[in-house]
Design an enzyme around this catalytic site. Sequence first.
Site, PDB file in Angstrom:
ATOM      1  N   TRP A   1      97.033 -37.558 -50.750  1.00 21.95           N
ATOM      2  CA  TRP A   1      98.248 -36.944 -50.545  1.00 21.95           C
ATOM      3  C   TRP A   1      97.947 -36.087 -49.202  1.00 21.95           C
ATOM      4  CZ3 TRP A   1     100.902 -32.376 -50.006  1.00 21.95           C
ATOM      5  CH2 TRP A   1     102.341 -32.468 -49.934  1.00 21.95           C
TER       6      TRP A   1
ATOM      7  N   GLU B   1     115.933 -34.892 -55.868  1.00 29.54           N
ATOM      8  CA  GLU B   1     114.700 -35.358 -55.843  1.00 29.54           C
ATOM      9  C   GLU B   1     114.576 -36.721 -55.891  1.00 29.54           C
ATOM     10  OE1 GLU B   1     111.484 -33.621 -58.372  1.00 29.54           O
ATOM     11  OE2 GLU B   1     112.996 -33.383 -59.882  1.00 29.54           O
TER      12      GLU B   1
ATOM     13  N   ASN C   1      89.012 -34.638 -53.351  1.00 22.43           N
ATOM     14  CA  ASN C   1      90.399 -33.955 -53.888  1.00 22.43           C
ATOM     15  C   ASN C   1      90.297 -32.470 -53.452  1.00 22.43           C
ATOM     16  OD1 ASN C   1      91.387 -36.151 -54.938  1.00 22.43           O
ATOM     17  ND2 ASN C   1      91.708 -35.558 -56.881  1.00 22.43           N
ATOM     18  N   GLY C   2      91.392 -31.954 -52.849  1.00 18.63           N
ATOM     19  CA  GLY C   2      91.198 -30.420 -52.690  1.00 18.63           C
ATOM     20  C   GLY C   2      91.377 -30.120 -51.160  1.00 18.63           C
TER      21      GLY C   2
ATOM     22  N   LYS D   1     103.186 -35.379 -58.627  1.00 16.21           N
ATOM     23  CA  LYS D   1     103.456 -34.736 -59.768  1.00 16.21           C
ATOM     24  C   LYS D   1     102.565 -33.499 -60.062  1.00 16.21           C
ATOM     25  CE  LYS D   1     104.797 -35.275 -64.021  1.00 16.21           C
ATOM     26  NZ  LYS D   1     106.253 -35.015 -64.195  1.00 16.21           N
TER      27      LYS D   1
ATOM     28  N   CYS E   1      96.731 -36.445 -54.845  1.00 13.13           N
ATOM     29  CA  CYS E   1      95.115 -36.954 -54.661  1.00 13.13           C
ATOM     30  C   CYS E   1      94.759 -37.353 -56.038  1.00 13.13           C
ATOM     31  CB  CYS E   1      94.308 -36.241 -54.284  1.00 13.13           C
ATOM     32  SG  CYS E   1      94.914 -35.521 -52.349  1.00 13.13           S
TER      33      CYS E   1
ATOM     34  N   GLU F   1     118.631 -27.045 -62.692  1.00 14.21           N
ATOM     35  CA  GLU F   1     117.941 -28.308 -62.890  1.00 14.21           C
ATOM     36  C   GLU F   1     118.494 -29.404 -62.526  1.00 14.21           C
ATOM     37  OE1 GLU F   1     115.143 -28.806 -63.145  1.00 14.21           O
ATOM     38  OE2 GLU F   1     114.608 -30.405 -64.386  1.00 14.21           O
TER      39      GLU F   1
ATOM     40  N   ARG G   1     100.618 -39.066 -59.681  1.00 13.41           N
ATOM     41  CA  ARG G   1     100.378 -37.833 -59.097  1.00 13.41           C
ATOM     42  C   ARG G   1     100.982 -37.879 -57.671  1.00 13.41           C
ATOM     43  NH1 ARG G   1      95.814 -35.368 -61.591  1.00 13.41           N
ATOM     44  NH2 ARG G   1      94.921 -34.462 -59.772  1.00 13.41           N
TER      45      ARG G   1
HETATM   46  C1  F6R Z   1     110.622 -31.098 -60.467  1.00  8.56           C
HETATM   47  C2  F6R Z   1     109.178 -31.082 -61.044  1.00  8.56           C
HETATM   48  C3  F6R Z   1     108.659 -30.070 -60.046  1.00  8.56           C
HETATM   49  C4  F6R Z   1     107.691 -29.143 -60.953  1.00  8.56           C
HETATM   50  C5  F6R Z   1     106.760 -28.265 -60.270  1.00  8.56           C
HETATM   51  C6  F6R Z   1     106.176 -27.426 -60.998  1.00  8.56           C
HETATM   52  O1  F6R Z   1     110.872 -32.677 -61.284  1.00  8.56           O
HETATM   53  O2  F6R Z   1     108.632 -31.819 -61.723  1.00  8.56           O
HETATM   54  O3  F6R Z   1     109.622 -29.060 -59.609  1.00  8.56           O
HETATM   55  O4  F6R Z   1     108.346 -28.527 -62.072  1.00  8.56           O
HETATM   56  O5  F6R Z   1     106.175 -28.807 -59.217  1.00  8.56           O
HETATM   57  O6  F6R Z   1     104.923 -28.111 -61.580  1.00  8.56           O
HETATM   58  P1  F6R Z   1     104.369 -27.947 -62.614  1.00  8.56           P
HETATM   59  O7  F6R Z   1     105.227 -27.627 -63.826  1.00  8.56           O
HETATM   60  O8  F6R Z   1     103.275 -28.725 -63.262  1.00  8.56           O
HETATM   61  O9  F6R Z   1     103.629 -26.382 -62.602  1.00  8.56           O
END
Ligand code: F6R
Length: 591
Positions: free
Chosen positions: A72, A475, A98-99, A586, A2, A468, A27
């Site tokens: 979202w 993904e 949002n939320g 994101k 969102c 990784e 996002r």
């Molecule tokens: C994969 C990716 C996700 C994030 C996960 C945690 O490419 O980006 O697996 O690593 O959603 O997100 P953050 O790092 O923002 O806590």
Amino acid sequence: MCGIMGYVGELNAVQIVYKGLEKLEYRGYDSVGIAYKDNFTVTIAKEKGRVMDLAPFVKNKSSDLAIGHTRWATHGEPNQQNAHPHCSNQNQFILVHNGIIENYQKLKVEYLSGYSFKSQTDTEIIVNLIEYFALTMPINEAIRKTMSLLEGSYACLVLDKKNLNCIYFFCDKNPLLLGIGKNGIALSSDITGLVGVADQYIVLEDKTFGIAYLNRYSLYDLIGLKINVKPKPILVTAADIDKKTFHHFMLKEIYEQPMMIRSILHKYFIGDEENISMKLLNKIRKCDKINIVACGTSMYAGMMAKYFFEKLCFMPAEVFCASELIYSTPLISKRPFFIFYSQSGETADVLAVMKKVKKQKFPMLAITNNVESSMGRLTDFCLDIYAGKEIAVASTKAYTAMIVVSAILARAISGIKTNLKSNLKGVSLAMEKVLHNKEICLGIAKELTDASDAFYIGRGIDYWVSLEGALKLKEISYIHTEAFPSGELKHGPIALIHKDTPVIAIITQEGTNRIIRSNLTETISRGAKGFVISSKSLSLPEDTFVIPNVAHYLSPLVSAIVVQLIAYYTALLKHNDIDKPKNLAKCVTVE
Ligand code: F6R
């Protein structure tokens, strides 16, 4: 997850909000909407789909007041009805949110029995509560009363048709930034929305209520007392969030990594001394165990951090998946220290654990790319990973930046003057060489595009990069990919190998070179298509990608570039939406 955007000012609010929503696309979202002042009323356009789907509705429109939203879906499927903005029953108030409101059903029953609802969202409850309370009190009080009843998280913008001079806004546990520009005031879920519109910004504290007018704003706490916060300059520039000559942000961000390492060194070293607070180092030194908590890619970076803490500082460390830890009660040592890794600093699963840890008064550190995030504000200590804005949903440079900062932190804790700094400079050069040979990754990608399954294998730190690599590939290419410790294959996963299943082995450690090769051969004998990513000193002529030698414990930083490129090219060949893969966001702000 969102995105919110709002603007009131002398410039064209419709275009600013539309462009702002485009900047927030990264996002993650599945529907979009905008509301703007149109003479003496408000026009709303919303759609399931992309921001560009709104283009016909906003073309040539202008206004001095607008709010917008990318949604979202959580409550209710992604469709036009559930998209924001939402209107109150009497159409007086228009709101984006949002939320998640956890008690929305209860509030509906308690206060809104005569109201009708057009969507399945929790959001509609908020806008109607405001309308309900505004029947008997001024709007400011009606909003604060509503805030006091909401349980969950929210960042909201509201328009009042009876007073179309301003935007009301309020937030709790969901990010909202106020931007102050020469020509007006903007509101956005993150700094990218404010770039080019505002020169200064304020990150709003939880439970802030405010009003933005064309040339001024006011902030209040929940009981209505005025708050004064000093705005900070916006340092992110349009160039920082521009793709430049790259076709995708992901490729740009992969390419930024060698330079990024040099700038992290610049930030974290003064001569040969680490630039890290002594207070933090002493706190960690006093603990008996480091607990690393994160999700996804950040958790995989945390696995490397565990290795550094154990090998370089001789301190026991354990990695926890945040979404698991929150619902379990592991045995905590007598003097624990918690380190939270997060690119966004807003991940709900990680935040939930942080709050629990905070309650128990255990010392903690956040390692993040967003020091002003909710995590940055909640934690005792915070280390910036200095990766620069990461826009592609698939994380690349934040992963390597977290590993680099962890290695520097481990060196600082240990107090042992190793040659980490020059080793990291070597890594930066090695990354450049890998990028120079990117065509090899394209070649591997060509062999992957038709696969339904693929596997990464490795042992020890090579296995962690495999995790990784598998995450990146699945993904964005949507190929089902898993990573296994190569020794585990024969205990089950080898049953999945059939003709031409791609198996990519990562081999950078002398002690495991021979055994990983032998495990790979076992899969090839069963029909697999084998690929080897190896360090130069361990390489064989038939290996697929030979990476330059670097200090052995830093090799994941180099092999990471190879797996990132493989994922990128595979998704490219499959014509996927690389920067915005389906179903992913994101900034994952729901548990
Ligand atoms: C994969 C990716 C996700 C994030 C996960 C945690 O490419 O980006 O697996 O690593 O959603 O997100 P953050 O790092 O923002 O806590």
